[in-house]
Motif scaffolding. Structure first.
Motif, mmCIF file in Angstrom:
data_model
loop_
_atom_site.group_PDB
_atom_site.id
_atom_site.type_symbol
_atom_site.label_atom_id
_atom_site.label_comp_id
_atom_site.label_asym_id
_atom_site.label_seq_id
_atom_site.Cartn_x
_atom_site.Cartn_y
_atom_site.Cartn_z
ATOM 1 N N UNK A 216 0.837 -1.194 0.000
ATOM 2 C CA UNK A 216 0.000 0.000 0.000
ATOM 3 C C UNK A 216 0.874 1.247 0.000
ATOM 4 N N UNK A 217 0.537 2.179 -0.847
ATOM 5 C CA UNK A 217 1.261 3.434 -0.959
ATOM 6 C C UNK A 217 0.638 4.444 -0.011
ATOM 7 N N UNK A 218 1.459 5.016 0.869
ATOM 8 C CA UNK A 218 0.959 6.032 1.792
ATOM 9 C C UNK A 218 0.817 7.344 1.039
ATOM 10 N N UNK A 219 -0.389 7.658 0.620
ATOM 11 C CA UNK A 219 -0.618 8.876 -0.148
ATOM 12 C C UNK A 219 -2.066 9.317 0.015
ATOM 13 N N UNK A 220 -2.236 10.588 0.276
ATOM 14 C CA UNK A 220 -3.574 11.158 0.409
ATOM 15 C C UNK A 220 -4.004 11.739 -0.932
ATOM 16 N N UNK B 139 -3.390 3.515 -0.583
ATOM 17 C CA UNK B 139 -4.108 2.697 -1.558
ATOM 18 C C UNK B 139 -3.133 1.742 -2.220
ATOM 19 N N UNK B 140 -3.685 0.732 -2.881
ATOM 20 C CA UNK B 140 -2.870 -0.270 -3.557
ATOM 21 C C UNK B 140 -3.567 -0.661 -4.843
ATOM 22 N N UNK B 141 -2.986 -1.630 -5.547
ATOM 23 C CA UNK B 141 -3.629 -2.140 -6.754
ATOM 24 C C UNK B 141 -4.861 -2.968 -6.418
ATOM 25 N N UNK B 142 -5.044 -3.289 -5.134
ATOM 26 C CA UNK B 142 -6.168 -4.133 -4.746
ATOM 27 C C UNK B 142 -7.195 -3.474 -3.856
ATOM 28 N N UNK B 143 -6.966 -2.206 -3.465
ATOM 29 C CA UNK B 143 -7.927 -1.560 -2.590
ATOM 30 C C UNK B 143 -7.419 -0.230 -2.076
ATOM 31 N N UNK C 79 1.115 0.565 -12.371
ATOM 32 C CA UNK C 79 2.342 1.209 -12.840
ATOM 33 C C UNK C 79 2.699 2.409 -11.972
ATOM 34 N N UNK C 80 1.695 3.169 -11.561
ATOM 35 C CA UNK C 80 1.936 4.327 -10.704
ATOM 36 C C UNK C 80 2.535 3.894 -9.369
ATOM 37 N N UNK C 81 1.958 2.850 -8.770
ATOM 38 C CA UNK C 81 2.448 2.371 -7.474
ATOM 39 C C UNK C 81 3.846 1.777 -7.607
#
Length: 247
Positions: A137-141, A160-164, A233-235
């Motif tokens: 999960x990427x820590x990003x608001x 958020x992540x590629x899965x949720x 790709x972004x993550x």
């Protein structure tokens, strides 16, 4: 945790404050905890004949790294014990793939809150609640709008992540509630659209007691292939260039 089946956990970490914190938290939760101050000491304990139901293993340790121990376990004692990795950051998602190939059952980060650590450890033992998290999960608001039973809301993610995604809100929807989401990724045209469901929540009172962000965790159930590709790709790019994420 059932008192009749007290689980024994080995914590191998060369950072004393982290080792003490994990020992205190897990002992209070009812686990039998043994600690090791580096990888070599941890490996000797694993090979000593003492049965450990779970090994919580720091990746970066002197004398033997977490990867070294995982490789030895796979080569010499496959299936001997479950391993949950704890780490600061990964260099890329390839290290996550490597962990899985070496038999690790999951991972958490050193920045995780106490309830997150306990949740991950409990998942290892409770039947039907396996450690199934597949994506970092990427820590990003970022802005997110969502619809629940016809009502429209707008808030922000905390990760958020590629899965949720985790949506910050003091009024989370009930678990299993269906939700339609639109996530706006900075610097990208358009938005990510996905249908999902609420899989866990932090109520506002929990936030006040434990310093857990109030909100709800969303699992994506449907997302179009293009949105999935853009998000992944972004993550992946952020993992390499700005590794500020947790599991």
């Amino acid at each position: 945790m059932p008192a009749l089946d007290k689980k024994r956990i080995l914590v191998a970490d060369d950072t004393l404050p982290m080792r003490v914190m994990l020992q205190d938290v897990l002992t209070e939760a009812g686990y039998d905890v043994v600690t090791a101050g580096d990888g070599e000491e941890g490996w000797k304990l694993i090979q000593s004949g003492t049965h450990f139901d779970l090994v919580i293993l720091d990746l970066l340790m002197p004398r033997m790294t977490g990867f070294d121990i995982l490789e030895r376990l796979k080569a010499e004692s496959p299936g001997q014990c479950k391993v949950l990795v704890i780490t600061g950051i990964f260099k890329s998602h390839k290290e996550i793939v490597r962990l899985k190939s070496l038999g690790a059952c999951g991972y958490i980060t050193k920045s995780a809150l106490v309830d997150e650590i306990l949740f991950r450890v409990n998942q290892v033992f409770y039947i039907g609640h396996e450690n199934t998290r597949k994506f970092p999960r990427l820590l990003m608001s970022v802005p997110v709008s969502y619809r629940i039973k016809g009502a429209q809301f707008s808030n922000y993610t905390s990760n958020f992540s590629a899965g949720g995604a985790f949506i910050r809100t003091i009024d989370p929807a009930p678990i299993r509630e269906q939700i339609d989401m639109v996530i706006k990724i900075p610097g990208m045209e358009g938005a990510i659209e996905a249908a999902g469901r609420v899989v866990w929540t932090n109520e506002y009172e929990t936030y006040r007691r434990k310093s857990c962000l109030p909100g709800m965790g969303i699992e994506f159930l449907e997302i179009n292939p293009l949105s999935q590709k853009i998000l992944s790709e972004f993550i992946s790019e952020k993992l390499v260039n700005e590794p500020v994420w947790l599991t």
